[in-house]
Design a protein around this motif. Structure first.
Motif, PDB file in Angstrom:
ATOM      1  N   ASP A 128      -8.405 -42.507  23.265  1.00 28.93           N
ATOM      2  CA  ASP A 128      -8.984 -41.786  24.394  1.00 28.93           C
ATOM      3  C   ASP A 128      -8.330 -40.413  24.511  1.00 28.93           C
ATOM      4  O   ASP A 128      -7.125 -40.265  24.319  1.00 28.93           O
ATOM      5  CB  ASP A 128      -8.765 -42.569  25.693  1.00 28.93           C
ATOM      6  CG  ASP A 128      -9.605 -43.834  25.752  1.00 28.93           C
ATOM      7  OD1 ASP A 128     -10.628 -43.890  25.044  1.00 28.93           O
ATOM      8  OD2 ASP A 128      -9.225 -44.759  26.497  1.00 28.93           O
ATOM      9  N   ARG A 129      -9.153 -39.413  24.858  1.00 26.95           N
ATOM     10  CA  ARG A 129      -8.644 -38.064  25.075  1.00 26.95           C
ATOM     11  C   ARG A 129      -9.345 -37.493  26.301  1.00 26.95           C
ATOM     12  O   ARG A 129     -10.485 -37.863  26.606  1.00 26.95           O
ATOM     13  CB  ARG A 129      -8.901 -37.167  23.856  1.00 26.95           C
ATOM     14  CG  ARG A 129      -8.242 -37.651  22.578  1.00 26.95           C
ATOM     15  CD  ARG A 129      -8.514 -36.680  21.434  1.00 26.95           C
ATOM     16  NE  ARG A 129      -7.759 -35.445  21.564  1.00 26.95           N
ATOM     17  CZ  ARG A 129      -7.987 -34.354  20.828  1.00 26.95           C
ATOM     18  NH1 ARG A 129      -8.994 -34.337  19.958  1.00 26.95           N
ATOM     19  NH2 ARG A 129      -7.234 -33.275  20.971  1.00 26.95           N
ATOM     20  N   THR A 131     -11.623 -35.297  28.624  1.00 32.05           N
ATOM     21  CA  THR A 131     -12.874 -34.590  28.346  1.00 32.05           C
ATOM     22  C   THR A 131     -12.953 -33.257  29.087  1.00 32.05           C
ATOM     23  O   THR A 131     -13.833 -32.446  28.805  1.00 32.05           O
ATOM     24  CB  THR A 131     -14.078 -35.455  28.746  1.00 32.05           C
ATOM     25  OG1 THR A 131     -13.960 -35.820  30.132  1.00 32.05           O
ATOM     26  CG2 THR A 131     -14.121 -36.725  27.902  1.00 32.05           C
ATOM     27  N   SER A 132     -12.064 -33.041  30.024  1.00 30.05           N
ATOM     28  CA  SER A 132     -12.040 -31.773  30.760  1.00 30.05           C
ATOM     29  C   SER A 132     -10.615 -31.464  31.198  1.00 30.05           C
ATOM     30  O   SER A 132      -9.758 -32.349  31.242  1.00 30.05           O
ATOM     31  CB  SER A 132     -12.961 -31.835  31.986  1.00 30.05           C
ATOM     32  OG  SER A 132     -12.500 -32.810  32.897  1.00 30.05           O
ATOM     33  N   SER A 195      -8.268 -30.693  28.042  1.00 26.14           N
ATOM     34  CA  SER A 195      -9.386 -31.351  27.356  1.00 26.14           C
ATOM     35  C   SER A 195      -9.164 -31.341  25.846  1.00 26.14           C
ATOM     36  O   SER A 195      -8.413 -30.508  25.311  1.00 26.14           O
ATOM     37  CB  SER A 195     -10.707 -30.653  27.688  1.00 26.14           C
ATOM     38  OG  SER A 195     -10.756 -29.384  27.056  1.00 26.14           O
ATOM     39  N   ALA A 196      -9.839 -32.243  25.163  1.00 23.79           N
ATOM     40  CA  ALA A 196      -9.745 -32.297  23.697  1.00 23.79           C
ATOM     41  C   ALA A 196     -10.165 -30.966  23.087  1.00 23.79           C
ATOM     42  O   ALA A 196      -9.568 -30.506  22.103  1.00 23.79           O
ATOM     43  CB  ALA A 196     -10.614 -33.437  23.163  1.00 23.79           C
ATOM     44  N   ASP A 197     -11.184 -30.320  23.687  1.00 20.82           N
ATOM     45  CA  ASP A 197     -11.640 -29.034  23.160  1.00 20.82           C
ATOM     46  C   ASP A 197     -10.563 -27.958  23.305  1.00 20.82           C
ATOM     47  O   ASP A 197     -10.350 -27.148  22.389  1.00 20.82           O
ATOM     48  CB  ASP A 197     -12.912 -28.587  23.886  1.00 20.82           C
ATOM     49  CG  ASP A 197     -14.126 -29.429  23.502  1.00 20.82           C
ATOM     50  OD1 ASP A 197     -14.067 -30.092  22.446  1.00 20.82           O
ATOM     51  OD2 ASP A 197     -15.106 -29.422  24.273  1.00 20.82           O
TER      52      ASP A 197
END
Length: 442
Positions: A128-129, A131-132, A195-197
């Protein structure tokens, strides 16, 4: 006309220069010595190092005759010299001119990545990472600023990871038949808040992958604890500070729960502790990122949980001797006055970093009588240690950065049942900390 008689002979000029060269250092030493005698100028705490400085020793005939008193006076004199804080800050300033960031940012080897083909296969392929979180922030050197929060960053080091795994294997080998070895690697705040991004845009390692990879290099005699998953389940809670690189006591508790599950111990419920809160905390990230106004206007609160069995501790010197008892030292209830400086409140845990600490819980439950644990840590372990008090009769806390003894010696002398290595990921794969751990693991 020959005017040589009007000139000072070269030898006389040379003699004066030599005399001045001898007198000037002596004068500077005298001035420094006199300044050092100014008791009213001597600091009691260090905001830069976040610790209480050495106190002037109590005089006794025995300590004077043994030489211990004069040794302690020398230590006090050097540790509390007027202006030492400014000198330390100047030193760090010089370091920064050369791009030196110390232990808090590990650049890693060029091109280091977690080898995907060697990833250990767990029940879930992708961890899990978030998302925001953290969008629109700014990277400043080894840190990321977003609103009123700063995040310490990290670049994976393959060589460091391999070295750390081998050290844990060596620790298990040394203590075989005597004690179980547990290892807890603590991720940094960014793993749960960005977040992952955002993480990927800065090429930050995915802690949910690289920590299991480091664990995969350890033998089965090393009992690894999945702290990442335990913290990810509570990522929306106050588990890391915003102005400091450490985790909070609440975050440390979730790691303690994960350890207890691995060790087969019933954890003490968090709701059963007496909870304290010390506001106005501005930590290392606040000072290292230029003290942005957003952080200064919204300081952290250090929350702490008082052990139920005892709150007293004994502190040893770097050689394991000269034991001193401190009542209420495991978690200081008077932190707001004792550590009044905004940068020092994390010292409420264990009274800061010390070479060796002993905590004896005489009120331990009958089924845990005679149990002994050794926590091997850097500063992240300070918030974790108080939770061990109600799970063991004896808790020993060693800071391998300052202790001169060895793992084998402590395990044998203290009759240790469980050894817990607890390191944040920077310390676990960073050069300086690895060298210090290697010196200890003997």
């Amino acid at each position: 006309m020959n005017d040589t008689n009007n000139k000072t002979p070269r030898s006389a000029v040379s003699d004066k220069a030599k005399t001045l060269g001898l007198i000037l250092p002596v004068l500077l030493l005298c001035v420094g010595f006199l300044a050092g005698l100014c008791w009213f100028l001597r600091p009691a705490t260090s905001e830069t190092e976040k610790r209480e400085l050495t106190k002037f020793p109590t005089f006794t005939i025995d300590s004077f005759l043994s030489g211990e008193f004069t040794d302690q006076v020398s230590l006090w004199y050097a540790d509390t010299f007027p202006g030492r804080e400014g000198l330390i800050q100047a030193y760090h300033g010089i370091e920064s001119l050369f791009g030196i960031r110390g232990e808090q940012f590990q650049q890693g080897d060029v091109g280091d990545v977690v080898p995907e083909g060697q990833m250990p296969q767990g029940p879930v392929d992708e961890p899990d990472r978030p998302t925001s979180g953290g969008e629109g922030g700014e990277q400043v050197g080894g840190y990321y600023l977003s609103g009123d929060t700063a995040y310490e960053l990290y670049a994976y080091s393959e060589s460091g990871a391999r070295t750390y795994a081998s050290l844990m294997n060596e620790a298990a080998k040394l203590t075989a038949g005597k004690a179980k070895v547990y290892d807890l690697i603590i991720p940094l705040h960014y793993s749960f808040a960005l977040s992952a991004d955002v993480q990927d845009s800065m090429s930050l390692p995915d802690a949910g992958k690289f920590i299991p990879y480091i664990y995969s290099g350890m033998n089965e005699e090393v009992h690894t604890v999945d702290v990442y998953s335990a913290l990810m389940a509570h990522k929306d809670e106050y588990i890391y500070f915003r102005t400091d690189h450490h985790w909070t006591a609440t975050g440390a508790y979730y790691a303690y729960e994960a350890f207890c599950k691995k060790a087969g111990i019933t954890p003490t419920p968090l709701s059963s502790y007496e909870k304290l809160a010390f506001g106005g905390f501005l930590g290392t990230l606040y000072s290292k990122t230029g003290q942005p106004s957003a952080m200064g206007g919204n300081p952290d609160t250090v929350e702490a949980y008082i052990p139920k069995g005892t709150n007293d501790e004994y502190i040893y010197d770097e050689n394991g001797g000269d034991r001193t008892r401190y009542r209420g030292g495991v978690v200081r209830k008077d932190t707001d006055s004792f550590y009044a400086a905004a940068a020092s409140k994390y010292n409420c845990f264990l009274m800061g970093d010390h070479p060796l600490i002993e905590i004896h819980n005489e009120n331990i439950s009958a089924d845990r009588k005679g149990t002994t644990v050794l926590l091997v840590k850097e500063s992240f372990g300070n918030a974790f240690a108080p939770f061990l008090v109600d799970s063991y009769e004896y808790v020993y806390v060693v800071d391998y950065r300052y202790y001169n003894g060895t793992l084998s010696r402590l395990v044998d002398e203290k009759g240790v049942d469980d050894v817990i290595f607890l390191n944040n990921i920077v310390a676990a794969t960073g050069g300086a900390r690895l060298s210090e751990m290697e010196d200890f693991i003997q």
